[in-house]
Enzyme design. Structure first.
Site, PDB file in Angstrom:
ATOM      1  N   ASN A   9     -23.945  79.960  38.875  1.00 37.58           N
ATOM      2  CA  ASN A   9     -24.212  78.535  39.076  1.00 37.58           C
ATOM      3  C   ASN A   9     -25.719  78.321  38.914  1.00 37.58           C
ATOM      4  OD1 ASN A   9     -24.482  75.926  39.948  1.00 37.58           O
ATOM      5  ND2 ASN A   9     -23.962  76.352  42.096  1.00 37.58           N
ATOM      6  N   TRP A  10     -26.091  77.783  37.776  1.00 36.55           N
ATOM      7  CA  TRP A  10     -27.527  77.620  37.486  1.00 36.55           C
ATOM      8  C   TRP A  10     -28.122  76.441  38.250  1.00 36.55           C
ATOM      9  CZ3 TRP A  10     -27.997  78.425  31.389  1.00 36.55           C
ATOM     10  CH2 TRP A  10     -27.580  79.730  31.096  1.00 36.55           C
ATOM     11  N   HIS A  95     -18.756  72.181  45.784  1.00 32.68           N
ATOM     12  CA  HIS A  95     -19.867  73.037  46.224  1.00 32.68           C
ATOM     13  C   HIS A  95     -20.491  72.426  47.479  1.00 32.68           C
ATOM     14  CE1 HIS A  95     -23.742  75.079  46.253  1.00 32.68           C
ATOM     15  NE2 HIS A  95     -23.188  75.997  45.482  1.00 32.68           N
ATOM     16  N   GLU A  97     -23.418  71.985  48.300  1.00 33.59           N
ATOM     17  CA  GLU A  97     -24.526  71.054  48.032  1.00 33.59           C
ATOM     18  C   GLU A  97     -23.990  69.675  47.660  1.00 33.59           C
ATOM     19  OE1 GLU A  97     -26.665  73.556  45.263  1.00 33.59           O
ATOM     20  OE2 GLU A  97     -27.126  74.928  46.915  1.00 33.59           O
ATOM     21  N   GLU A 167     -18.095  80.254  50.381  1.00 29.91           N
ATOM     22  CA  GLU A 167     -19.559  80.247  50.381  1.00 29.91           C
ATOM     23  C   GLU A 167     -20.052  79.702  51.713  1.00 29.91           C
ATOM     24  OE1 GLU A 167     -21.210  80.223  46.114  1.00 29.91           O
ATOM     25  OE2 GLU A 167     -20.969  78.150  46.761  1.00 29.91           O
ATOM     26  N   GLY A 173     -28.617  80.481  49.141  1.00 32.82           N
ATOM     27  CA  GLY A 173     -30.037  80.313  48.851  1.00 32.82           C
ATOM     28  C   GLY A 173     -30.957  80.770  49.968  1.00 32.82           C
ATOM     29  N   SER A 213     -26.117  84.239  48.408  1.00 34.66           N
ATOM     30  CA  SER A 213     -27.145  85.282  48.330  1.00 34.66           C
ATOM     31  C   SER A 213     -26.614  86.613  47.794  1.00 34.66           C
ATOM     32  CB  SER A 213     -27.835  85.464  49.694  1.00 34.66           C
ATOM     33  OG  SER A 213     -28.511  84.275  50.057  1.00 34.66           O
ATOM     34  N   GLY A 234     -25.751  82.034  42.699  1.00 34.78           N
ATOM     35  CA  GLY A 234     -26.734  80.989  42.415  1.00 34.78           C
ATOM     36  C   GLY A 234     -28.016  81.593  41.883  1.00 34.78           C
ATOM     37  N   GLY A 235     -28.985  81.783  42.763  1.00 33.20           N
ATOM     38  CA  GLY A 235     -30.322  82.218  42.365  1.00 33.20           C
ATOM     39  C   GLY A 235     -30.344  83.425  41.439  1.00 33.20           C
TER      40      GLY A 235
HETATM   41  C1  PEP Z   1     -24.386  78.963  45.073  1.00 31.07           C
HETATM   42  O1  PEP Z   1     -25.131  78.010  44.924  1.00 31.07           O
HETATM   43  O2  PEP Z   1     -23.191  78.836  44.787  1.00 31.07           O
HETATM   44  C2  PEP Z   1     -24.940  80.189  45.627  1.00 31.07           C
HETATM   45  C3  PEP Z   1     -24.105  81.087  46.047  1.00 31.07           C
HETATM   46  O3  PEP Z   1     -26.307  80.309  45.650  1.00 31.07           O
HETATM   47  P1  PEP Z   1     -27.150  81.642  45.995  1.00 31.07           P
HETATM   48  O4  PEP Z   1     -26.507  82.786  45.273  1.00 31.07           O
HETATM   49  O5  PEP Z   1     -28.533  81.353  45.509  1.00 31.07           O
HETATM   50  O6  PEP Z   1     -27.079  81.820  47.476  1.00 31.07           O
END
Ligand code: PEP
Length: 254
Positions: A9-10, A95, A97, A167, A173, A213, A234-235
């Site tokens: 997930n960019w 998600h 967010e 998640e 993040g 993460s 994500g990151g």
């Molecule tokens: C995400 O946004 O779906 C996510 C898991 O982010 P991160 O890996 O950065 O925690």
């Protein structure tokens, strides 16, 4: 056992379409070589077609980060599923967010799941509790509610087409991934809940991802868990070396 799936997930990165194409080009060869795992990248909407061109002919699939459930109409700033069809095979839905930053409700998320399935694409339905909910002992109840609502109205024959990502909001993040014990406990609980909503054979077909993460260092221990069929990243998905290492950690799981 289902083929594992690793999705990147960019989010709202990288800053330009040209940089998104460069990231796709950097991923193309090493990620293609990580066989045995379904690989998906989810760039921002405006970069989807350019990234699709950059990945054409590769085994790397494309996902969108969001969709509106209505097929068309006066929804300024939104993107309909039919606009994604033919470009994307996957769509992230619900998600945290979106749920927490944009007020998306369980009902709205459910309508998106049905819209995505109806168009022949794969929804990646995200569920997860906040830290406050976990501290209050409500983690399982929250994800069970989000799961039941998210798949409400999905025919049991179609449930195996849904990918579900657990998640925990406190892990996204933050660099603080769930421990393997927590990830297994929560995903095992989600699978059991899906079994109660349908039957255990159907629940076994649903691919369950862990997200929050995930990185190159913790991917292998997550991939070893019985109810973790992949990762939503994500990151670390913005770093080609890290994302390829995560994909390889899951590749051996099939
Ligand atoms: C995400 O946004 O779906 C996510 C898991 O982010 P991160 O890996 O950065 O925690």
């Amino acid at each position: 056992m289902a083929t594992p799936l690793v999705a990147g997930n960019w989010k709202m990165n990288p800053p330009t379409v040209a940089e998104a194409v460069a990231l796709a080009q950097a991923l193309r060869e090493p990620l293609s070589a990580a066989e045995g795992v379904e690989r998906v990248v989810c760039p921002p909407f405006v970069a989807l077609t350019a990234v699709a061109d950059a990945l054409a002919g590769s085994p790397i699939a494309l996902g969108a980060q969001n969709v509106h459930p209505e097929p068309k109409g006066a929804f300024t700033g939104e993107v309909a599923g039919a606009m994604l069809q033919g470009v994307c095979s996957h769509v992230i839905v619900g998600h945290s967010e979106r749920r927490h930053g944009f007020g998306e409700t369980d009902g709205f998320v459910s309508a998106k799941v049905l819209a995505v399935l109806g168009l022949g694409m794969t929804p990646v339905l995200c569920v997860g509790e906040t830290l406050e909910e976990r501290d209050a002992g409500e983690a399982s109840a929250v994800v069970e509610r989000q799961t039941a609502a998210g798949v409400a109205g999905v025919a049991s024959d179609d449930l195996g087409r849904v990918v579900l990502a657990y998640e925990p909001v406190w892990a996204i993040g933050t660099g603080r991934a769930a421990t393997p014990e927590t990830a297994q406990e929560m995903l095992g609980g989600i699978r059991a809940h899906l079994g109660r909503l349908t039957d255990s054979a159907t629940a076994a077909q649903v691919r369950l991802l862990y997200g929050g993460s995930v990185n190159a260092a913790n991917a292998a221990e997550l991939a070893a868990l019985p109810d973790v069929d992949g990762a939503l990243v994500g990151g670390a998905s913005l770093d080609p070396d890290a994302f390829v290492a995560i994909a390889k950690a899951f590749a051996g799981r099939a």
